[in-house]
Write an enzyme that holds these catalytic residues in place. Structure first.
Site, PDB file in Angstrom:
ATOM      1  N   LYS A 196       0.842  -1.194   0.000  1.00 29.50           N
ATOM      2  CA  LYS A 196       0.000   0.000   0.000  1.00 29.50           C
ATOM      3  C   LYS A 196       0.881   1.249   0.000  1.00 29.50           C
ATOM      4  O   LYS A 196       1.928   1.261   0.662  1.00 29.50           O
ATOM      5  CB  LYS A 196      -0.874   0.010   1.265  1.00 29.50           C
ATOM      6  CG  LYS A 196      -1.638   1.310   1.462  1.00 29.50           C
ATOM      7  CD  LYS A 196      -2.496   1.359   2.709  1.00 29.50           C
ATOM      8  CE  LYS A 196      -3.126   2.745   2.824  1.00 29.50           C
ATOM      9  NZ  LYS A 196      -4.021   2.896   3.954  1.00 29.50           N
ATOM     10  N   GLU A 246      -8.465  12.873  11.729  1.00 33.12           N
ATOM     11  CA  GLU A 246      -7.609  11.769  12.209  1.00 33.12           C
ATOM     12  C   GLU A 246      -6.695  12.154  13.369  1.00 33.12           C
ATOM     13  O   GLU A 246      -5.885  13.068  13.262  1.00 33.12           O
ATOM     14  CB  GLU A 246      -6.755  11.273  11.033  1.00 33.12           C
ATOM     15  CG  GLU A 246      -5.955  10.029  11.368  1.00 33.12           C
ATOM     16  CD  GLU A 246      -5.339   9.382  10.119  1.00 33.12           C
ATOM     17  OE1 GLU A 246      -5.841   9.635   8.995  1.00 33.12           O
ATOM     18  OE2 GLU A 246      -4.372   8.644  10.277  1.00 33.12           O
TER      19      GLU A 246
HETATM   20  C1  LIG Z   1      -4.381  11.023   2.796  1.00 35.42           C
HETATM   21  C2  LIG Z   1      -5.574  11.491   3.195  1.00 35.42           C
HETATM   22  O1  LIG Z   1      -6.447  10.754   3.941  1.00 35.42           O
HETATM   23  C3  LIG Z   1      -6.091   9.495   4.459  1.00 35.42           C
HETATM   24  C4  LIG Z   1      -6.376   8.412   3.483  1.00 35.42           C
HETATM   25  C5  LIG Z   1      -7.589   7.757   3.482  1.00 35.42           C
HETATM   26  C6  LIG Z   1      -7.909   6.743   2.395  1.00 35.42           C
HETATM   27  O2  LIG Z   1      -7.065   6.549   1.525  1.00 35.42           O
HETATM   28  O3  LIG Z   1      -8.995   6.161   2.398  1.00 35.42           O
HETATM   29  C7  LIG Z   1      -8.528   8.011   4.484  1.00 35.42           C
HETATM   30  C8  LIG Z   1      -8.233   8.813   5.530  1.00 35.42           C
HETATM   31  C9  LIG Z   1      -6.870   9.317   5.734  1.00 35.42           C
HETATM   32  O4  LIG Z   1      -6.155   8.436   6.531  1.00 35.42           O
HETATM   33  C10 LIG Z   1      -5.989  12.889   2.922  1.00 35.42           C
HETATM   34  O5  LIG Z   1      -7.068  13.280   3.341  1.00 35.42           O
HETATM   35  O6  LIG Z   1      -5.218  13.629   2.294  1.00 35.42           O
END
Ligand SMILES: C=C(O[C@@H]1C=C(C(=O)O)C=C[C@H]1O)C(=O)O
Length: 431
Positions: A196, A246
């Site tokens: 990932k 977060e």
């Molecule tokens: C990287 C981001 O968000 C992150 C990535 C996510 C995902 O890929 O589903 C969800 C929440 C966050 O941990 C962002 O908002 O820029």
């Protein structure tokens, strides 16, 4: 780094008093744009800081942990009983990557920059409280007392609402570049190099006139009550601000709360998200990593049995709450070193994902996706600086990212980042 150790004794004097009023942001009316701001509406936490009584900066990657550790020392002599609800008193953050070259726009925020404001106003029960900090020295107590009185005499009662009709923002971001980057990541994942990787992009926005940072904060908190709204202004006035869902870590003594937040869908897509194999895998990689990362620093760790769906205005996420009892001698600095960057913003395996970003992302993330928030003796709350922008005058650079795993498609990842940018674009006044 400025030395700050318990052996040196207190370096600042502080006093506090109750303040009539309900909204720390209202202080912008008498004290100007705050240098730091933090609000979590659902938790009824709100705090604004003005000026800088102290600054702690890291100038080399090797200093980061020591700086964070120093913020946890008791370096303030209180003239009044200190409120247990006092947030901070240090506010700031650090870069996503301490070793990557710094882009000009990010120079003034530095590698890590923490401020002890001169004036701190926060919500305390149903009213406000104010604290004033001054460097220890002759006359310091008088400075604290007279400044407290002055703030109390002039602090506006009224809540400030953003004014003005939505404006047209000029925006620019390269879709072909981002989609090519996603394709490259999917290829690397297919070739077994990675599981990932979270890819980010910048979006440049320009308004018809300079952005009013106080209005932007007011809109962010109104639109995102479940998020932490934050602002950290560098000495040249450049503001890094946003509203992130977060938490990286909330530390209270030996108690730690953190979370895995990964897996996203459009509003209304909650059921599909819950059932999506791709999102579940993306999410589980984060849960597994956090549980493992906490093992050496925690006496016990527990996680929700199942992820739940966290619904925000423009996007929904999978979320797993994680709690731990920290081992003896583990402070916030050690927790951050263990956790950051989680695969919610980096990837797995961690080092390979981070190398992929260095090689291919072509972006200085600066403080985006880095830990930001507040730290004090025995307590801290650091969030992951997502859904954020660097604002200077009429220009804003927004940052958005998305996690890529096997089966990700460039088009849908682009759409996901578009959704994630909406909250900030609206807060900037965009229509
Ligand atoms: C990287 C981001 O968000 C992150 C990535 C996510 C995902 O890929 O589903 C969800 C929440 C966050 O941990 C962002 O908002 O820029």
């Amino acid at each position: 780094m400025t030395p700050l150790s318990p052996a040196e004794g207190p370096r600042w004097v502080a006093g506090m008093m109750p303040l009539p009023g309900v909204d720390p942001l209202a202080g912008a009316g008498s004290l100007g744009v705050p240098s730091v701001y933090w609000e979590r509406p659902v938790a009824r936490e709100a705090v604004a800081g003005w000026g800088e009584a102290g600054v702690l900066e890291a100038h080399a990657p090797g200093e980061l942990a020591a700086v964070l550790g120093a913020l946890g020392h008791d370096s303030v002599r209180w003239l009044d009983a200190v409120s247990p609800q006092l947030p901070g008193p240090w506010f700031g953050g650090m870069r996503f990557s301490p070793t990557q070259p710094v882009d000009g726009e990010w120079r003034s925020h530095g590698l890590a920059r923490w401020t002890l404001p001169e004036v701190l106003v926060w919500r305390e029960g149903s009213a406000l409280a104010v604290a004033v900090f001054a460097p220890e020295g002759p006359g310091a107590e008088d400075v604290v007392r007279s400044r407290l009185e002055r703030v109390r005499a002039s602090f506006p009662q009224s809540y400030r609402h953003p004014v003005g009709a939505p404006v047209a923002l000029r925006t620019a971001s390269s879709r072909p570049d981002f989609e090519a980057l996603v394709d490259r990541a999917v290829e690397a994942i297919g070739a077994g190099q990675l599981h990932k990787v979270v890819l980010a992009r910048a979006l440049e926005a320009e308004g018809p006139e300079p952005f009013d940072v106080v209005d932007v904060l007011a809109r962010l908190r109104e639109q995102n009550p479940r998020c932490a709204t934050f602002l950290f202004r560098a000495p040249d006035g450049t503001g890094f601000l946003g509203a992130t869902p977060e938490t990286l870590c909330r530390v209270d003594g030996r108690r730690l709360e953190t979370e895995a937040l990964a897996g996203s869908a459009a509003p209304g897509g909650a059921d599909a998200l819950d059932a999506s194999d791709k999102d579940r895998r993306e999410h589980e990689a984060v849960v597994r990593y956090i549980l493992q990362a906490l093992t050496p620093v925690a006496a016990s760790v527990s996680a929700d049995a199942q992820p739940s769906v966290l619904a925000l205005k423009n996007v929904v996420h999978l979320r797993t709450g994680i709690r731990a009892e920290l081992a003896d001698g583990v402070d916030t600095a050690k927790v951050v070193t263990a956790l950051h960057p989680t695969p919610a913003v980096g990837g797995t395996p961690r080092e390979r994902a981070l190398s992929f970003l260095v090689e291919h992302e072509s972006l200085d993330r600066g403080w985006y996706a880095g830990p930001v928030g507040w730290v004090g003796p025995g307590r801290a709350h650091l969030v992951v600086a997502l859904r954020s922008a660097l604002v200077r005058g009429a220009k804003a650079r927004l940052f958005v990212g998305a996690g890529i795993v096997a089966g990700s498609s460039a088009e849908s990842e682009w759409r996901e980042t578009e959704m994630k940018s909406l909250a900030m674009l609206r807060a900037l006044g965009g229509r």
